[in-house]
Write an enzyme that holds these catalytic residues in place. Structure first.
Site, mmCIF file in Angstrom:
data_model
loop_
_atom_site.group_PDB
_atom_site.id
_atom_site.type_symbol
_atom_site.label_atom_id
_atom_site.label_comp_id
_atom_site.label_asym_id
_atom_site.label_seq_id
_atom_site.Cartn_x
_atom_site.Cartn_y
_atom_site.Cartn_z
ATOM 1 C CG ASP A 156 19.318 2.432 4.856
ATOM 2 O OD1 ASP A 156 18.335 3.112 5.087
ATOM 3 O OD2 ASP A 156 19.673 1.703 5.631
ATOM 4 C CB CYS A 200 -0.855 0.178 1.294
ATOM 5 S SG CYS A 200 -2.244 -1.378 1.170
ATOM 6 N NE ARG A 225 19.647 -0.222 0.610
ATOM 7 C CZ ARG A 225 20.450 0.739 0.641
ATOM 8 N NH1 ARG A 225 20.417 1.958 -0.054
ATOM 9 N NH2 ARG A 225 21.477 0.534 1.257
ATOM 10 C CB SER A 226 12.557 0.259 5.743
ATOM 11 O OG SER A 226 11.339 0.807 4.943
#
Length: 322
Positions: free
Chosen positions: A205, A147, A182-183
Site C-alpha cells: 500500500d 464477496c 490494502r483497503s
C-alpha cells in the site's frame, strides 16, 4: 494489436463463474423455495446502480428472487431493521457508499448476521481474520466470507493455484503472493485469507509493505502481520508467483518489469505472465448467490451437511485446517 504469446493463458471470469453457477444450481434445487435477496440503494452512485442491476439480472437468470428497494439514506436504518424482522427476506445487500464515512460501518453492523450475504458483520470479519471457519462447534454452519476477496480465491482455485495434495487450510503453502492495495474492503481481507491458507503474502500500500504469514512451516493457526521496513514493490514482486492488483482508477501503473517470468498478472503483462485474468465482476456476483445459499442453509440448522450443495471437496471452504 499484437497477438498474445502462446505461453500466456487468458482466462475469462465468465468461465470461472460458469463452474460456480453449476454448484449454485445444485444447492438451489435442494431448497423448498427460491431465496429472496433484498437490495437497498440509497445513493446516486452510477457504480452502485450498475451493481444493483447486475445483481437483479443474475438472480433472476438463475432462479433466485431479487427485490431492489430504493430509499432515502436518512431512512435506510429503519428499512434494514424491518427487513431483518421479515421472515420472507432471506438475504440483505446494501449498495455502498451511503454516507461515505464511519456511519456506513455502523449500517453494516445493523444487518442481521443471519441475512448478511456480504459477510461484513463483525462476527464474520472476526472469524475471517482469526481463521475460524464455522459458526458452531459441530462444524455445520459455515462462516460467510466477503464477496470480492472470496471471488479472487475462487479464481485461484479454478486456476489450480491451490494444491489439492496438501491438507485443507494449507493448500497455498509454498506460494508467494503480492496483493497491491490494502483497503479494508478487499486488499487486507484478501491478504489475510490467502495467508490463512498457507501463502506468504506481501500486502503493498502507499504506507509500505506488510507480510501476512502463518510462520515457518505454517506453525501458527492464523496469520500474523510483519512490517517490512524499507520494502516496496521492487522487493516483493520478483519473489511472487501470483500478483493481484486491486488499485481503483487508472492512475496507478504497475511496473511490469518487476514480474517474474510466468507470474500471474495482466493485461499488459501478457508477455511475461503464464495466466492472466482481467476482471472478477462476474465471479463476485455468483459468490454473492453462494453466500445467499450459505446463510439460508445455516438458518435451517440441519445435521445433513448443509454446506455440501455449494462447495466441492478440495475447495478452500470445505474444511477447517487440520
Amino acid at each position: 494489436m499484437a497477438a498474445v504469446p502462446a505461453a500466456c493463458k487468458v482466462v475469462l471470469a465468465g468461465s470461472v463463474a460458469k463452474t460456480l453457477l453449476a454448484e449454485v444450481a445444485e444447492g438451489l434445487s435442494r431448497l423448498e423455495r427460491p431465496p429472496l435477496l433484498v437490495g437497498f440503494l440509497a445513493n446516486a452512485d452510477p457504480a452502485a446502480r450498475m451493481y444493483a442491476d447486475w445483481t437483479d439480472r443474475t438472480c433472476k437468470e438463475n432462479g433466485f428472487q431479487f427485490e431492489l428497494r430504493e430509499v432515502d439514506r436518512e431512512n435506510l436504518e429503519e428499512h434494514i431493521i424491518a427487513a431483518n424482522q421479515d421472515d420472507l427476506v432471506d438475504g440483505i445487500i446494501v449498495y455502498y457508499p451511503i454516507f461515505n464515512n464511519r456511519q456506513d460501518q455502523y449500517l453494516q453492523q445493523i444487518v442481521d448476521v443471519s441475512k448478511d450475504v456480504e459477510g461484513l458483520s463483525h462476527r464474520y470479519i472476526f472469524n475471517m481474520y482469526q481463521n475460524i471457519r464455522f459458526l458452531d462447534d459441530q462444524g455445520l454452519q459455515k462462516s460467510v466470507l466477503p464477496c470480492t476477496p472470496l471471488a479472487v480465491i475462487k479464481i485461484l482455485e479454478y486456476l489450480r493455484v491451490y494444491n489439492t495434495i496438501l491438507p485443507y487450510g494449507n493448500r497455498l503453502f509454498g506460494h508467494s503472493i503480492t496483493v497491491v492495495n490494502r483497503s479494508e474492503v478487499v486488499g487486507r481481507p484478501l491478504a489475510a485469507l490467502l495467508a490463512n491458507d498457507g501463502a506468504s503474502v506481501y500486502s503493498v500500500d502507499v504506507t509500505g509493505v506488510q507480510q501476512f504469514t502463518r510462520g515457518e512451516g505454517l506453525k501458527k493457526n492464523r496469520h500474523e502481520v510483519l512490517e517490512k521496513e524499507g520494502w516496496d514493490l521492487k522487493d516483493c514482486v520478483p519473489l511472487s508467483d501470483v500478483v493481484i492488483s486491486g488499485v481503483p482508477g487508472n492512475s496507478f501503473k504497475f511496473p511490469t518489469n518487476l514480474l517474474r517470468e510466468g507470474a500471474n498478472f495482466g493485461p499488459e503483462i501478457k508477455k511475461k505472465a503464464s495466466i492472466y485474468v482481467s476482471a472478477i465482476g462476474k465471479v463476485t456476483i455468483v459468490v454473492l448467490l453462494r453466500n445467499l445459499l450459505r446463510i439460508v442453509q445455516n438458518r435451517r440448522g440441519t445435521t445433513s451437511q448443509p454446506a455440501a450443495p455449494v462447495e466441492k471437496p478440495g475447495t478452500v471452504e470445505h474444511a477447517a485446517p487440520s
